[in-house]
Design a protein around this motif. Structure first.
Motif, PDB file in Angstrom:
ATOM      1  N   ALA A 195     -21.221  47.153  55.285  1.00  0.00           N
ATOM      2  CA  ALA A 195     -20.655  47.551  54.003  1.00  0.00           C
ATOM      3  C   ALA A 195     -21.485  46.945  52.884  1.00  0.00           C
ATOM      4  CB  ALA A 195     -19.208  47.082  53.888  1.00  0.00           C
ATOM      5  N   VAL A 196     -21.301  47.484  51.679  1.00  0.00           N
ATOM      6  CA  VAL A 196     -21.996  46.984  50.493  1.00  0.00           C
ATOM      7  C   VAL A 196     -20.977  46.232  49.641  1.00  0.00           C
ATOM      8  CG1 VAL A 196     -23.302  47.586  48.421  1.00  0.00           C
ATOM      9  CG2 VAL A 196     -23.627  48.900  50.529  1.00  0.00           C
ATOM     10  N   LEU A 246     -23.938  44.120  39.087  1.00  0.00           N
ATOM     11  CA  LEU A 246     -24.549  45.063  40.026  1.00  0.00           C
ATOM     12  C   LEU A 246     -25.292  44.358  41.154  1.00  0.00           C
ATOM     13  CD1 LEU A 246     -25.767  48.034  37.787  1.00  0.00           C
ATOM     14  CD2 LEU A 246     -23.550  47.619  38.863  1.00  0.00           C
ATOM     15  N   ASP A 247     -25.035  43.071  41.339  1.00  0.00           N
ATOM     16  CA  ASP A 247     -25.556  42.381  42.517  1.00  0.00           C
ATOM     17  C   ASP A 247     -24.863  42.949  43.751  1.00  0.00           C
ATOM     18  OD1 ASP A 247     -27.153  40.762  40.967  1.00  0.00           O
ATOM     19  OD2 ASP A 247     -25.723  39.105  40.909  1.00  0.00           O
ATOM     20  N   ALA A 248     -25.652  43.187  44.795  1.00  0.00           N
ATOM     21  CA  ALA A 248     -25.114  43.782  46.008  1.00  0.00           C
ATOM     22  C   ALA A 248     -25.546  42.967  47.216  1.00  0.00           C
ATOM     23  CB  ALA A 248     -25.586  45.226  46.157  1.00  0.00           C
ATOM     24  N   SER A 291     -23.509  53.648  44.092  1.00  0.00           N
ATOM     25  CA  SER A 291     -24.121  52.456  44.684  1.00  0.00           C
ATOM     26  C   SER A 291     -24.022  52.488  46.204  1.00  0.00           C
ATOM     27  CB  SER A 291     -23.454  51.193  44.138  1.00  0.00           C
ATOM     28  OG  SER A 291     -23.659  51.071  42.750  1.00  0.00           O
ATOM     29  N   ALA A 292     -22.868  52.859  46.716  1.00  0.00           N
ATOM     30  CA  ALA A 292     -22.704  52.929  48.163  1.00  0.00           C
ATOM     31  C   ALA A 292     -23.618  53.977  48.774  1.00  0.00           C
ATOM     32  CB  ALA A 292     -21.250  53.227  48.510  1.00  0.00           C
ATOM     33  N   SER A 293     -23.719  55.133  48.116  1.00  0.00           N
ATOM     34  CA  SER A 293     -24.533  56.218  48.647  1.00  0.00           C
ATOM     35  C   SER A 293     -26.020  55.869  48.652  1.00  0.00           C
ATOM     36  CB  SER A 293     -24.297  57.491  47.825  1.00  0.00           C
ATOM     37  OG  SER A 293     -24.956  58.597  48.393  1.00  0.00           O
ATOM     38  N   LEU A 294     -26.452  55.094  47.676  1.00  0.00           N
ATOM     39  CA  LEU A 294     -27.874  54.753  47.561  1.00  0.00           C
ATOM     40  C   LEU A 294     -28.247  53.465  48.286  1.00  0.00           C
ATOM     41  CD1 LEU A 294     -28.169  55.801  43.857  1.00  0.00           C
ATOM     42  CD2 LEU A 294     -29.723  56.628  45.637  1.00  0.00           C
ATOM     43  N   LEU A 295     -27.307  52.536  48.419  1.00  0.00           N
ATOM     44  CA  LEU A 295     -27.622  51.211  48.954  1.00  0.00           C
ATOM     45  C   LEU A 295     -27.073  50.970  50.358  1.00  0.00           C
ATOM     46  CD1 LEU A 295     -26.821  49.084  45.764  1.00  0.00           C
ATOM     47  CD2 LEU A 295     -29.065  49.922  46.503  1.00  0.00           C
TER      48      LEU A 295
END
Length: 420
Positions: free
Chosen positions: A222-223, A230-232, A212-216
Protein backbone atom coordinates in the motif's frame (compact mmCIF):
# COMPACT_ATOMS: atom_id res chain seq x y z
CA UNK A 1 -18.49 -3.62 -17.73
CA UNK A 2 -20.79 -6.63 -17.87
CA UNK A 3 -20.37 -10.07 -16.40
CA UNK A 4 -22.13 -13.37 -16.90
CA UNK A 5 -23.59 -13.02 -13.41
CA UNK A 6 -23.50 -10.55 -10.57
CA UNK A 7 -21.56 -12.65 -8.08
CA UNK A 8 -18.09 -12.24 -9.53
CA UNK A 9 -16.06 -10.38 -12.07
CA UNK A 10 -13.85 -12.30 -14.52
CA UNK A 11 -10.12 -12.01 -14.08
CA UNK A 12 -8.67 -9.29 -16.25
CA UNK A 13 -6.66 -10.63 -19.21
CA UNK A 14 -4.03 -7.91 -19.50
CA UNK A 15 -2.38 -9.31 -22.63
CA UNK A 16 -5.71 -9.54 -24.46
CA UNK A 17 -6.62 -6.01 -23.34
CA UNK A 18 -3.34 -4.58 -24.66
CA UNK A 19 -3.80 -6.33 -27.99
CA UNK A 20 -7.41 -5.17 -28.28
CA UNK A 21 -6.58 -1.54 -27.48
CA UNK A 22 -3.76 -1.51 -30.02
CA UNK A 23 -5.85 -3.08 -32.79
CA UNK A 24 -8.87 -0.87 -32.09
CA UNK A 25 -6.68 2.23 -32.23
CA UNK A 26 -5.30 1.15 -35.60
CA UNK A 27 -8.80 0.47 -36.94
CA UNK A 28 -10.07 3.86 -35.76
CA UNK A 29 -7.20 6.03 -36.92
CA UNK A 30 -5.58 4.05 -39.74
CA UNK A 31 -2.13 3.94 -38.14
CA UNK A 32 -0.24 2.31 -35.31
CA UNK A 33 0.02 4.02 -31.92
CA UNK A 34 3.33 5.43 -30.73
CA UNK A 35 2.90 3.44 -27.53
CA UNK A 36 0.55 1.94 -24.96
CA UNK A 37 0.29 3.12 -21.37
CA UNK A 38 -1.75 1.78 -18.47
CA UNK A 39 -2.74 2.90 -14.98
CA UNK A 40 -4.64 1.05 -12.26
CA UNK A 41 -7.67 1.84 -10.21
CA UNK A 42 -7.25 1.80 -6.47
CA UNK A 43 -8.75 0.53 -3.27
CA UNK A 44 -8.45 2.69 -0.20
CA UNK A 45 -7.68 0.31 2.63
CA UNK A 46 -8.39 3.05 5.19
CA UNK A 47 -8.46 6.85 5.37
CA UNK A 48 -11.67 8.19 3.83
CA UNK A 49 -12.20 11.91 3.10
CA UNK A 50 -8.95 12.65 4.94
CA UNK A 51 -7.03 13.52 1.77
CA UNK A 52 -8.54 16.94 1.10
CA UNK A 53 -8.18 17.66 4.82
CA UNK A 54 -4.39 17.34 4.47
CA UNK A 55 -4.47 14.09 6.41
CA UNK A 56 -3.27 10.52 5.94
CA UNK A 57 -4.49 7.77 3.60
CA UNK A 58 -3.50 4.18 2.89
CA UNK A 59 -4.62 3.16 -0.60
CA UNK A 60 -3.18 0.57 -2.94
CA UNK A 61 -3.28 0.19 -6.70
CA UNK A 62 -5.31 -2.80 -7.87
CA UNK A 63 -4.99 -5.31 -10.69
CA UNK A 64 -7.72 -3.59 -12.74
CA UNK A 65 -6.38 -1.08 -15.24
CA UNK A 66 -7.11 1.49 -17.91
CA UNK A 67 -5.03 0.99 -21.07
CA UNK A 68 -4.43 3.89 -23.44
CA UNK A 69 -3.00 3.89 -26.96
CA UNK A 70 -1.71 7.24 -28.21
CA UNK A 71 0.05 8.70 -31.25
CA UNK A 72 1.15 12.28 -31.73
CA UNK A 73 -0.09 14.28 -34.73
CA UNK A 74 1.69 17.01 -36.69
CA UNK A 75 -1.14 19.50 -36.16
CA UNK A 76 -3.11 20.83 -33.17
CA UNK A 77 -6.07 18.45 -33.40
CA UNK A 78 -6.88 16.06 -30.55
CA UNK A 79 -9.03 13.04 -31.32
CA UNK A 80 -9.91 10.70 -28.47
CA UNK A 81 -12.23 7.73 -28.21
CA UNK A 82 -12.97 4.96 -25.76
CA UNK A 83 -14.93 1.82 -25.09
CA UNK A 84 -17.17 3.92 -22.81
CA UNK A 85 -19.03 5.57 -25.69
CA UNK A 86 -19.36 5.43 -29.44
CA UNK A 87 -17.74 8.00 -31.67
CA UNK A 88 -14.62 10.13 -31.55
CA UNK A 89 -14.38 13.36 -29.55
CA UNK A 90 -12.42 15.98 -31.47
CA UNK A 91 -11.07 19.25 -30.08
CA UNK A 92 -8.31 21.69 -30.94
CA UNK A 93 -5.43 22.36 -28.57
CA UNK A 94 -6.33 26.04 -28.80
CA UNK A 95 -9.53 25.23 -26.89
CA UNK A 96 -7.44 23.82 -24.05
CA UNK A 97 -4.81 26.57 -23.99
CA UNK A 98 -6.88 28.67 -21.62
CA UNK A 99 -6.36 29.70 -18.03
CA UNK A 100 -9.63 28.29 -16.74
CA UNK A 101 -11.56 25.24 -17.87
CA UNK A 102 -14.79 24.33 -16.14
CA UNK A 103 -17.17 21.38 -16.35
CA UNK A 104 -19.43 23.43 -18.60
CA UNK A 105 -16.77 23.27 -21.35
CA UNK A 106 -16.08 19.52 -21.33
CA UNK A 107 -18.65 16.86 -20.59
CA UNK A 108 -18.93 13.11 -20.30
CA UNK A 109 -16.03 10.70 -20.05
CA UNK A 110 -13.78 12.85 -22.29
CA UNK A 111 -13.58 15.53 -19.56
CA UNK A 112 -11.11 13.30 -17.71
CA UNK A 113 -8.42 12.87 -20.40
CA UNK A 114 -8.93 16.28 -21.98
CA UNK A 115 -8.91 17.86 -18.53
CA UNK A 116 -5.49 16.30 -17.95
CA UNK A 117 -4.17 17.80 -21.19
CA UNK A 118 -5.43 21.20 -20.03
CA UNK A 119 -4.00 20.73 -16.54
CA UNK A 120 -0.56 19.89 -17.94
CA UNK A 121 -0.68 23.37 -19.44
CA UNK A 122 -1.29 24.87 -16.01
CA UNK A 123 1.85 23.09 -14.80
CA UNK A 124 4.06 24.39 -17.59
CA UNK A 125 3.37 22.52 -20.84
CA UNK A 126 3.09 24.96 -23.74
CA UNK A 127 -0.38 24.35 -25.14
CA UNK A 128 -0.47 27.72 -26.90
CA UNK A 129 1.85 26.79 -29.74
CA UNK A 130 3.71 30.07 -29.23
CA UNK A 131 6.89 28.42 -28.03
CA UNK A 132 6.90 29.89 -24.51
CA UNK A 133 5.83 27.75 -21.59
CA UNK A 134 2.74 28.80 -19.74
CA UNK A 135 3.41 29.91 -16.18
CA UNK A 136 2.50 26.89 -14.09
CA UNK A 137 2.73 25.51 -10.61
CA UNK A 138 5.70 23.21 -11.19
CA UNK A 139 9.32 24.23 -10.85
CA UNK A 140 11.75 23.90 -13.75
CA UNK A 141 11.65 24.53 -17.46
CA UNK A 142 9.48 22.45 -19.77
CA UNK A 143 11.28 21.47 -22.95
CA UNK A 144 8.76 19.22 -24.66
CA UNK A 145 7.09 19.84 -28.02
CA UNK A 146 3.31 19.92 -27.66
CA UNK A 147 1.17 18.83 -30.61
CA UNK A 148 -2.21 17.26 -31.08
CA UNK A 149 -2.71 13.53 -30.67
CA UNK A 150 -5.00 10.59 -31.36
CA UNK A 151 -5.90 8.31 -28.46
CA UNK A 152 -8.09 5.35 -27.59
CA UNK A 153 -8.67 3.75 -24.19
CA UNK A 154 -10.37 0.84 -22.51
CA UNK A 155 -10.64 -0.09 -18.84
CA UNK A 156 -11.24 -3.05 -16.57
CA UNK A 157 -11.83 -0.77 -13.56
CA UNK A 158 -15.56 -0.82 -12.70
CA UNK A 159 -17.15 2.60 -13.15
CA UNK A 160 -18.99 4.12 -10.19
CA UNK A 161 -17.80 1.51 -7.69
CA UNK A 162 -15.50 3.70 -5.63
CA UNK A 163 -12.39 2.10 -7.18
CA UNK A 164 -11.31 5.30 -8.91
CA UNK A 165 -11.87 4.53 -12.55
CA UNK A 166 -11.44 8.28 -13.08
CA UNK A 167 -7.91 8.36 -11.64
CA UNK A 168 -6.98 5.38 -13.80
CA UNK A 169 -7.97 7.37 -16.89
CA UNK A 170 -6.26 10.53 -15.66
CA UNK A 171 -3.04 8.77 -14.72
CA UNK A 172 -2.77 6.81 -17.97
CA UNK A 173 -3.19 9.93 -20.13
CA UNK A 174 -0.93 11.99 -17.86
CA UNK A 175 1.89 9.46 -18.15
CA UNK A 176 1.35 9.06 -21.90
CA UNK A 177 1.46 12.81 -22.57
CA UNK A 178 4.35 13.31 -20.15
CA UNK A 179 6.35 10.79 -22.22
CA UNK A 180 5.09 11.84 -25.66
CA UNK A 181 5.41 15.58 -25.10
CA UNK A 182 8.75 15.04 -23.27
CA UNK A 183 7.64 17.08 -20.26
CA UNK A 184 9.79 15.25 -17.66
CA UNK A 185 7.38 15.80 -14.76
CA UNK A 186 7.82 13.46 -11.80
CA UNK A 187 4.96 11.28 -10.63
CA UNK A 188 4.04 13.48 -7.70
CA UNK A 189 3.52 16.34 -10.16
CA UNK A 190 1.45 14.13 -12.45
CA UNK A 191 -0.75 13.28 -9.45
CA UNK A 192 -1.32 17.01 -8.92
CA UNK A 193 -2.14 17.34 -12.62
CA UNK A 194 -4.78 14.62 -12.34
CA UNK A 195 -6.28 16.19 -9.24
CA UNK A 196 -6.46 19.61 -10.91
CA UNK A 197 -8.20 18.07 -13.92
CA UNK A 198 -10.78 16.38 -11.72
CA UNK A 199 -11.36 19.47 -9.58
CA UNK A 200 -11.65 22.00 -12.40
CA UNK A 201 -12.46 20.25 -15.69
CA UNK A 202 -14.76 17.61 -14.17
CA UNK A 203 -15.96 19.66 -11.22
CA UNK A 204 -15.36 17.01 -8.54
CA UNK A 205 -13.78 18.47 -5.36
CA UNK A 206 -11.61 15.41 -4.66
CA UNK A 207 -8.23 15.21 -2.96
CA UNK A 208 -5.00 13.80 -4.33
CA UNK A 209 -5.20 10.26 -2.95
CA UNK A 210 -6.59 8.49 -6.01
CA UNK A 211 -4.06 9.80 -8.51
CA UNK A 212 -1.20 9.21 -6.06
CA UNK A 213 -2.18 5.58 -5.60
CA UNK A 214 -2.55 5.03 -9.33
CA UNK A 215 0.85 6.54 -10.10
CA UNK A 216 2.87 5.40 -7.07
CA UNK A 217 1.44 1.95 -6.37
CA UNK A 218 3.64 -1.09 -5.80
CA UNK A 219 2.88 -4.77 -6.09
CA UNK A 220 1.86 -6.39 -2.75
CA UNK A 221 2.04 -3.06 -0.93
CA UNK A 222 0.00 0.00 0.00
CA UNK A 223 0.98 3.66 -0.34
CA UNK A 224 1.05 5.48 3.00
CA UNK A 225 0.52 9.05 1.84
CA UNK A 226 0.77 12.28 3.80
CA UNK A 227 -1.61 14.47 1.83
CA UNK A 228 -0.09 17.69 3.17
CA UNK A 229 3.57 17.07 2.36
CA UNK A 230 2.85 14.44 -0.33
CA UNK A 231 5.53 12.27 1.27
CA UNK A 232 4.79 8.65 0.41
CA UNK A 233 6.01 5.41 1.93
CA UNK A 234 5.48 1.88 0.69
CA UNK A 235 3.94 -0.36 3.36
CA UNK A 236 3.97 -4.12 2.83
CA UNK A 237 0.51 -5.65 3.13
CA UNK A 238 1.33 -9.35 3.49
CA UNK A 239 -2.21 -10.49 2.73
CA UNK A 240 -1.24 -13.65 0.83
CA UNK A 241 1.35 -14.71 3.41
CA UNK A 242 -1.34 -14.42 6.08
CA UNK A 243 -3.84 -16.43 4.02
CA UNK A 244 -6.06 -13.39 3.48
CA UNK A 245 -7.69 -11.84 0.43
CA UNK A 246 -9.45 -8.54 -0.10
CA UNK A 247 -12.95 -8.98 -1.47
CA UNK A 248 -14.58 -6.10 -3.33
CA UNK A 249 -18.35 -5.96 -2.89
CA UNK A 250 -19.66 -3.57 -5.54
CA UNK A 251 -23.21 -2.68 -4.54
CA UNK A 252 -23.94 -1.47 -8.08
CA UNK A 253 -25.30 1.71 -6.53
CA UNK A 254 -23.46 4.24 -8.68
CA UNK A 255 -22.04 7.38 -7.13
CA UNK A 256 -20.63 10.58 -8.62
CA UNK A 257 -18.13 12.84 -6.86
CA UNK A 258 -19.29 15.87 -8.80
CA UNK A 259 -22.75 15.74 -7.19
CA UNK A 260 -23.78 17.46 -3.98
CA UNK A 261 -23.10 15.00 -1.16
CA UNK A 262 -19.35 14.87 -1.55
CA UNK A 263 -19.08 18.64 -1.94
CA UNK A 264 -21.28 19.18 1.12
CA UNK A 265 -19.01 16.99 3.27
CA UNK A 266 -15.96 18.89 2.09
CA UNK A 267 -17.67 22.20 2.88
CA UNK A 268 -18.48 20.95 6.39
CA UNK A 269 -14.84 20.06 6.96
CA UNK A 270 -13.71 23.49 5.78
CA UNK A 271 -16.26 25.15 8.06
CA UNK A 272 -15.09 23.05 10.99
CA UNK A 273 -11.46 24.02 10.39
CA UNK A 274 -12.42 27.68 10.13
CA UNK A 275 -14.36 27.64 13.39
CA UNK A 276 -11.55 25.76 15.13
CA UNK A 277 -9.09 28.33 13.72
CA UNK A 278 -6.79 25.77 12.08
CA UNK A 279 -5.61 25.61 8.43
CA UNK A 280 -7.14 22.15 8.01
CA UNK A 281 -8.50 19.34 10.14
CA UNK A 282 -5.07 17.68 9.92
CA UNK A 283 -4.03 20.05 12.71
CA UNK A 284 -6.52 18.55 15.15
CA UNK A 285 -6.09 15.30 17.07
CA UNK A 286 -8.29 13.25 19.35
CA UNK A 287 -7.42 15.45 22.34
CA UNK A 288 -9.02 18.45 20.58
CA UNK A 289 -12.42 16.80 20.16
CA UNK A 290 -13.88 17.94 23.52
CA UNK A 291 -13.13 21.56 22.58
CA UNK A 292 -14.50 20.99 19.07
CA UNK A 293 -17.77 19.74 20.53
CA UNK A 294 -18.13 22.99 22.46
CA UNK A 295 -17.43 25.20 19.43
CA UNK A 296 -19.19 23.41 16.58
CA UNK A 297 -22.77 22.55 15.71
CA UNK A 298 -23.74 18.93 16.35
CA UNK A 299 -23.55 17.98 12.66
CA UNK A 300 -20.27 19.78 11.95
CA UNK A 301 -18.75 18.22 15.07
CA UNK A 302 -19.61 14.75 13.82
CA UNK A 303 -18.03 15.51 10.45
CA UNK A 304 -14.89 16.76 12.20
CA UNK A 305 -14.82 13.79 14.57
CA UNK A 306 -14.79 11.39 11.63
CA UNK A 307 -11.78 13.10 10.04
CA UNK A 308 -9.81 13.33 13.28
CA UNK A 309 -10.43 9.73 14.30
CA UNK A 310 -9.95 8.43 10.75
CA UNK A 311 -6.52 10.04 10.57
CA UNK A 312 -5.62 8.23 13.78
CA UNK A 313 -6.95 4.97 12.37
CA UNK A 314 -4.67 5.30 9.34
CA UNK A 315 -1.64 5.78 11.58
CA UNK A 316 -2.74 2.86 13.75
CA UNK A 317 -3.25 0.63 10.70
CA UNK A 318 0.24 1.36 9.35
CA UNK A 319 1.77 0.63 12.73
CA UNK A 320 -0.25 -2.57 13.14
CA UNK A 321 0.66 -3.85 9.67
CA UNK A 322 4.33 -3.34 10.44
CA UNK A 323 4.29 -4.82 13.94
CA UNK A 324 1.55 -7.46 13.93
CA UNK A 325 0.52 -8.10 10.33
CA UNK A 326 -2.76 -7.79 8.43
CA UNK A 327 -4.78 -10.21 10.57
CA UNK A 328 -4.70 -7.59 13.36
CA UNK A 329 -6.23 -4.64 11.47
CA UNK A 330 -9.84 -5.84 11.36
CA UNK A 331 -11.14 -3.76 14.25
CA UNK A 332 -9.73 -0.61 12.62
CA UNK A 333 -11.57 -1.36 9.36
CA UNK A 334 -14.79 -1.97 11.28
CA UNK A 335 -14.42 1.26 13.25
CA UNK A 336 -13.79 3.20 10.04
CA UNK A 337 -17.08 2.02 8.58
CA UNK A 338 -19.01 2.88 11.73
CA UNK A 339 -17.55 6.38 11.63
CA UNK A 340 -18.47 6.88 7.97
CA UNK A 341 -21.96 5.54 8.59
CA UNK A 342 -22.76 7.47 11.77
CA UNK A 343 -20.55 10.59 11.86
CA UNK A 344 -19.86 11.37 8.20
CA UNK A 345 -23.13 9.85 6.97
CA UNK A 346 -21.90 8.75 3.56
CA UNK A 347 -22.96 5.10 3.64
CA UNK A 348 -26.13 3.68 2.13
CA UNK A 349 -28.25 0.67 3.08
CA UNK A 350 -26.57 -1.61 0.54
CA UNK A 351 -23.11 -0.78 1.86
CA UNK A 352 -24.19 -1.36 5.46
CA UNK A 353 -25.67 -4.75 4.59
CA UNK A 354 -22.52 -5.75 2.70
CA UNK A 355 -20.31 -4.79 5.64
CA UNK A 356 -22.51 -6.33 8.35
CA UNK A 357 -22.90 -9.57 6.41
CA UNK A 358 -19.15 -9.80 5.85
CA UNK A 359 -18.47 -9.19 9.54
CA UNK A 360 -20.93 -11.95 10.49
CA UNK A 361 -19.52 -14.47 8.01
CA UNK A 362 -15.83 -14.73 8.63
CA UNK A 363 -14.33 -11.40 7.55
CA UNK A 364 -11.39 -10.13 9.61
CA UNK A 365 -12.81 -6.63 9.05
CA UNK A 366 -14.93 -4.73 6.54
CA UNK A 367 -15.78 -1.17 5.56
CA UNK A 368 -17.17 0.88 2.72
CA UNK A 369 -14.49 2.39 0.52
CA UNK A 370 -14.42 5.44 -1.69
CA UNK A 371 -16.30 8.71 -1.53
CA UNK A 372 -19.58 7.19 -0.40
CA UNK A 373 -23.27 7.43 -1.37
CA UNK A 374 -22.92 4.12 -3.20
CA UNK A 375 -20.02 2.22 -4.68
CA UNK A 376 -18.21 -0.64 -3.00
CA UNK A 377 -17.34 -2.15 0.33
CA UNK A 378 -14.20 -4.13 1.07
CA UNK A 379 -13.80 -7.17 3.29
CA UNK A 380 -10.51 -8.68 4.45
CA UNK A 381 -11.26 -12.38 4.49
CA UNK A 382 -9.43 -15.70 5.00
CA UNK A 383 -9.08 -17.24 1.55
CA UNK A 384 -11.07 -20.36 2.45
CA UNK A 385 -14.05 -18.24 3.59
CA UNK A 386 -14.51 -16.34 0.31
CA UNK A 387 -17.00 -18.74 -1.38
CA UNK A 388 -19.33 -18.94 1.62
CA UNK A 389 -19.16 -15.18 2.16
CA UNK A 390 -20.16 -14.49 -1.44
CA UNK A 391 -23.19 -16.75 -1.01
CA UNK A 392 -24.18 -15.01 2.24
CA UNK A 393 -23.91 -11.52 0.74
CA UNK A 394 -25.86 -12.49 -2.36
CA UNK A 395 -28.60 -13.92 -0.16
CA UNK A 396 -28.67 -10.83 2.09
CA UNK A 397 -29.11 -8.55 -0.92
CA UNK A 398 -31.79 -10.76 -2.42
CA UNK A 399 -33.79 -10.82 0.84
CA UNK A 400 -33.95 -7.03 0.77
CA UNK A 401 -34.71 -6.79 -2.95
CA UNK A 402 -31.44 -4.95 -3.56
CA UNK A 403 -29.77 -5.14 -6.96
CA UNK A 404 -27.40 -8.11 -6.92
CA UNK A 405 -23.85 -7.09 -5.99
CA UNK A 406 -20.76 -7.77 -8.07
CA UNK A 407 -17.95 -9.38 -6.08
CA UNK A 408 -14.33 -10.06 -6.93
CA UNK A 409 -10.97 -10.34 -5.24
CA UNK A 410 -8.25 -7.77 -5.93
CA UNK A 411 -4.56 -7.73 -5.22
CA UNK A 412 -2.11 -4.85 -4.85
CA UNK A 413 -0.51 -4.01 -8.20
CA UNK A 414 2.11 -1.73 -9.69
CA UNK A 415 1.21 1.82 -10.62
CA UNK A 416 1.04 3.50 -14.02
CA UNK A 417 3.51 2.25 -16.61
CA UNK A 418 4.35 2.40 -20.30
CA UNK A 419 3.43 -1.05 -21.58
CA UNK A 420 4.79 -0.82 -25.16
Amino acid sequence: MTTTDNTSMPEADDAALLERVQSTFSALYGKSPDGLWSAPGRVNLIGEHTDYNEGFVLPFAINRRTVLALALRDDRVIRISSAFAEGVVEINLDDLAVEELGPDVLSGWSAYPLGVAWALGRFGADLSGAGDAVDGLAAGAVTGSVTGFDAYLESTVPVGAGLSSSAAIESSIALALNDSWRLEFDRQTLAKVGQLAENKAVGAPTGIMDQSASLLGRRDAAVFLDCRSLDAEVVDLGFAAAGLELLIIDTNVAHAHSTGGYAARRASCEEGARLMDVPSLRYLDVDDLPRAQEVLSEETFRRVRHIVTENQRVLDTVRTLRLEGPAAIGSLLDASHASMRDDFEISVAELDVAVETAQANGAIGARMTGGGFGGAAIALVPSESIPALKIAITAAFSERNFTAPTMFVVSAADGAVREV
